[in-house]
Design a protein around this motif. Structure first.
Motif, short mmCIF file in Angstrom:
data_model
loop_
_atom_site.label_atom_id
_atom_site.label_comp_id
_atom_site.label_asym_id
_atom_site.label_seq_id
_atom_site.Cartn_x
_atom_site.Cartn_y
_atom_site.Cartn_z
N ALA A 70 24.19 16.07 49.13
CA ALA A 70 24.82 17.27 49.67
C ALA A 70 26.30 17.30 49.29
O ALA A 70 26.85 18.36 48.95
CB ALA A 70 24.67 17.30 51.19
N THR A 124 30.97 13.62 55.88
CA THR A 124 30.36 14.25 57.04
C THR A 124 29.53 13.23 57.81
O THR A 124 28.70 12.55 57.24
CB THR A 124 29.44 15.42 56.62
N ALA A 135 33.29 16.55 52.16
CA ALA A 135 31.92 16.78 52.65
C ALA A 135 31.11 15.49 52.61
O ALA A 135 30.18 15.30 53.38
CB ALA A 135 31.22 17.85 51.81
N LEU A 147 27.55 23.28 55.02
CA LEU A 147 27.65 22.21 56.00
C LEU A 147 28.92 22.27 56.85
O LEU A 147 28.88 22.08 58.07
CB LEU A 147 27.59 20.85 55.30
N HIS A 200 19.47 19.50 57.34
CA HIS A 200 19.85 19.82 55.97
C HIS A 200 18.87 19.17 54.99
O HIS A 200 18.55 17.99 55.13
CB HIS A 200 21.26 19.31 55.71
N LEU A 254 21.12 14.18 58.77
CA LEU A 254 21.29 13.92 57.35
C LEU A 254 21.02 12.45 57.06
O LEU A 254 21.67 11.58 57.62
CB LEU A 254 22.73 14.25 56.92
N ALA A 291 23.82 17.98 62.92
CA ALA A 291 23.17 17.97 61.62
C ALA A 291 22.48 16.63 61.41
O ALA A 291 23.06 15.59 61.66
CB ALA A 291 24.18 18.20 60.50
N ALA A 321 29.39 19.99 61.36
CA ALA A 321 28.54 18.79 61.36
C ALA A 321 29.34 17.51 61.53
O ALA A 321 28.79 16.49 61.90
CB ALA A 321 27.75 18.72 60.05
N THR A 381 28.13 20.08 46.91
CA THR A 381 29.27 20.84 47.42
C THR A 381 30.40 20.83 46.40
O THR A 381 31.03 21.85 46.13
CB THR A 381 29.77 20.24 48.75
#
Length: 265
Positions: free
Chosen positions: A206, A225, A222, A181, A166, A198, A196, A186, A210
């Protein structure tokens, strides 16, 4: 980034005016800093067939050098720019080289909607469908961006076990959109889910994007994550409680171990 504790750099390098030996130059520079690296040359047809063949050759040479153990701090992959700049011949050559070299393909996937439109217009397939049909992606692949993948493509990514990278800052800078995502699974690393990669700061970015895109704080999950662990090596920079107030915040300690990236064999 180095002083903040970065231990490994993944570079999708391109220099069409100086292809031959370019990955050695990058690897040497990073090696002098003590950084581990996962490198490839960005093969593309946008500069003509001769440069495309040169990119494939550079990838082949560097993969052979790194798999032989000649560069303990570096590993090689096969680099390809994106579907919309790859002919069938060039994509097939990249896929074949990755299979023969026992490495993955590092490629930009659906960064912009134009990539998807091009694949559908020229080949009647979505980007990931085209890559899968060419045998170009598997569990060793790095798929960058993935902003405009549809559910069917995400299922392909899941089924082959590829790693999605990402790029929140890049996507915002180029105004191409936001990767879905949550759809990649993820938060759960393992079979049936796309891993993922990140970094902490992009992960926060991110999460914020979102929230912005979906219109409310209810999407803040998110931000929790779990980032995929891209590297299984100890830090090369450690904060010291005894560091003077005006002295360096981090003390650099070069690694004394070989590169051990958490990518499938």
């Amino acid at each position: 980034a180095l002083l903040a504790g970065t231990t490994t750099l993944i570079d999708h390098h391109v220099s069409p005016g100086a292809v031959d030996g370019s990955l050695d130059i990058v690897a040497d520079a990073l090696g002098e800093l003590g950084l581990r690296s996962l490198l490839c040359y960005e093969t593309s047809d946008r500069d003509g067939p001769a440069i495309a063949r040169g990119g494939i050759a550079e990838n082949a040479r560097f993969v052979a050098a790194t798999t032989s153990g000649a560069r303990p701090l570096a590993r090689g992959m096969v680099g390809a720019h994106a579907s919309f700049t790859l002919s069938e011949e060039t994509l097939g050559a990249c896929a074949e080289l990755a299979r023969e070299g026992g490495v993955g393909l590092h490629v930009h996937v659906a960064e912009d909607a134009a990539d998807e439109r091009d694949a559908e217009a020229r080949f009647g397939l979505r980007v990931t469908q085209r890559l899968a049909a060419a045998g170009a992606i598997d569990r060793r692949s790095l798929l960058a961006h993935g902003v405009h993948l549809d559910p069917a493509e995400i299922e392909i990514v899941r089924s082959v076990g590829a790693t999605v990278v990402h790029n929140a800052r890049s996507n915002m800078n180029n105004a191409v959109g936001r990767a879905p995502l949550a759809a990649f699974g993820a938060r759960v690393r393992g079979r049936g889910h796309a891993r993922a990669i990140l970094a902490r700061a992009p992960l926060r970015l991110a999460a914020h994007s979102t929230v912005l895109a979906q219109g409310g704080p209810g999407t803040r999950h998110a931000g929790r994550t779990r980032a995929g662990a891209a590297v299984r090596c100890g830090p090369i920079a450690r904060r010291s409680a005894r560091t003077p107030a005006r002295g360096p915040l981090f003390r650099f300690r070069p690694p004394n171990r070989q590169c051990s990236l958490d990518l499938p064999p």
